[in-house]
Design a protein around this motif. Structure first.
Motif, PDB file in Angstrom:
ATOM      1  N   ASP A   5      30.907  14.722 105.374  1.00 20.63           N
ATOM      2  CA  ASP A   5      31.928  14.746 104.338  1.00 20.63           C
ATOM      3  C   ASP A   5      32.952  13.634 104.518  1.00 20.63           C
ATOM      4  OD1 ASP A   5      32.037  18.361 104.076  1.00 20.63           O
ATOM      5  OD2 ASP A   5      30.745  16.892 103.124  1.00 20.63           O
ATOM      6  N   GLN A  55      32.931  12.884  98.502  1.00 25.45           N
ATOM      7  CA  GLN A  55      32.211  13.908  97.749  1.00 25.45           C
ATOM      8  C   GLN A  55      31.264  13.254  96.759  1.00 25.45           C
ATOM      9  OE1 GLN A  55      34.155  17.287  96.127  1.00 25.45           O
ATOM     10  NE2 GLN A  55      35.879  17.164  97.541  1.00 25.45           N
ATOM     11  N   ASP A  56      30.257  14.031  96.338  1.00 23.04           N
ATOM     12  CA  ASP A  56      29.301  13.566  95.330  1.00 23.04           C
ATOM     13  C   ASP A  56      29.886  13.747  93.934  1.00 23.04           C
ATOM     14  OD1 ASP A  56      27.464  13.074  97.302  1.00 23.04           O
ATOM     15  OD2 ASP A  56      26.432  14.986  97.056  1.00 23.04           O
ATOM     16  N   HIS A  75      28.366   8.756  95.911  1.00 22.28           N
ATOM     17  CA  HIS A  75      29.315   9.310  96.871  1.00 22.28           C
ATOM     18  C   HIS A  75      30.626   8.562  96.688  1.00 22.28           C
ATOM     19  CE1 HIS A  75      26.268  11.645  98.878  1.00 22.28           C
ATOM     20  NE2 HIS A  75      25.522  10.562  99.021  1.00 22.28           N
ATOM     21  N   GLU A  79      34.382   7.985  98.130  1.00 24.93           N
ATOM     22  CA  GLU A  79      35.275   8.146  99.277  1.00 24.93           C
ATOM     23  C   GLU A  79      36.699   7.889  98.789  1.00 24.93           C
ATOM     24  OE1 GLU A  79      35.865   6.554 103.838  1.00 24.93           O
ATOM     25  OE2 GLU A  79      34.882   5.236 102.400  1.00 24.93           O
ATOM     26  N   GLU A 113      23.142   7.243  97.939  1.00 28.44           N
ATOM     27  CA  GLU A 113      22.673   8.272  98.885  1.00 28.44           C
ATOM     28  C   GLU A 113      22.431   7.732 100.295  1.00 28.44           C
ATOM     29  OE1 GLU A 113      22.123  11.629  98.553  1.00 28.44           O
ATOM     30  OE2 GLU A 113      23.022  11.549  96.568  1.00 28.44           O
TER      31      GLU A 113
END
Length: 122
Positions: free
Chosen positions: A25, A34-35, A40, A42, A57
């Motif tokens: 995480d 988080q997705d 993703h 940040e 990914e």
């Protein structure tokens, strides 16, 4: 005895998975990640600046061109929206009108170049 051993092994496996998930995480800069809409994100906060780094990914940078976003920052009764725009290769950023309160709840919304949008709470 067999049931006890199976339960112990399952507990250890779940604990290891939870620890691995907690580590995942965090992004390359050590900030929460988080997705959102297949990438993703940040999230990094500093003074009045909201910065979002985008990754795929495999952890490779995703070009920010074509992405748009906003961050709703809430603390107590106060709320402010920070508009995000691409700044560098895989980064979007925006500046808040006022200093970002420590521990404030933040909802990040991102729209990808294909028009799909999603959100995550930090």
């Amino acid at each position: 005895m067999r049931k006890f051993l199976l339960a112990a092994v399952a507990t250890l496996a779940l604990g290891s998975a939870a620890m691995a998930q907690g580590h995942a995480d965090r992004g390359p800069h050590g900030a929460p990640m988080q997705d959102i809409v297949g990438i993703h994100a940040e999230l990094m906060l500093a003074e009045r600046t909201v910065t979002v780094h985008l990754y795929d990914e495999s952890g490779s940078p995703v070009p920010a061109a074509g992405y748009t976003g906003s961050a709703l920052v809430g603390s107590g009764q106060g709320r402010q929206v920070v508009q995000l725009a691409p700044t560098t290769e895989n980064t979007m950023a925006g500046t808040a009108q006022a200093a970002l309160p420590r521990g404030a709840a933040l909802t990040l919304q991102i729209r990808n170049p294909a028009g799909r949008s999603g959100q995550a709470r930090f």
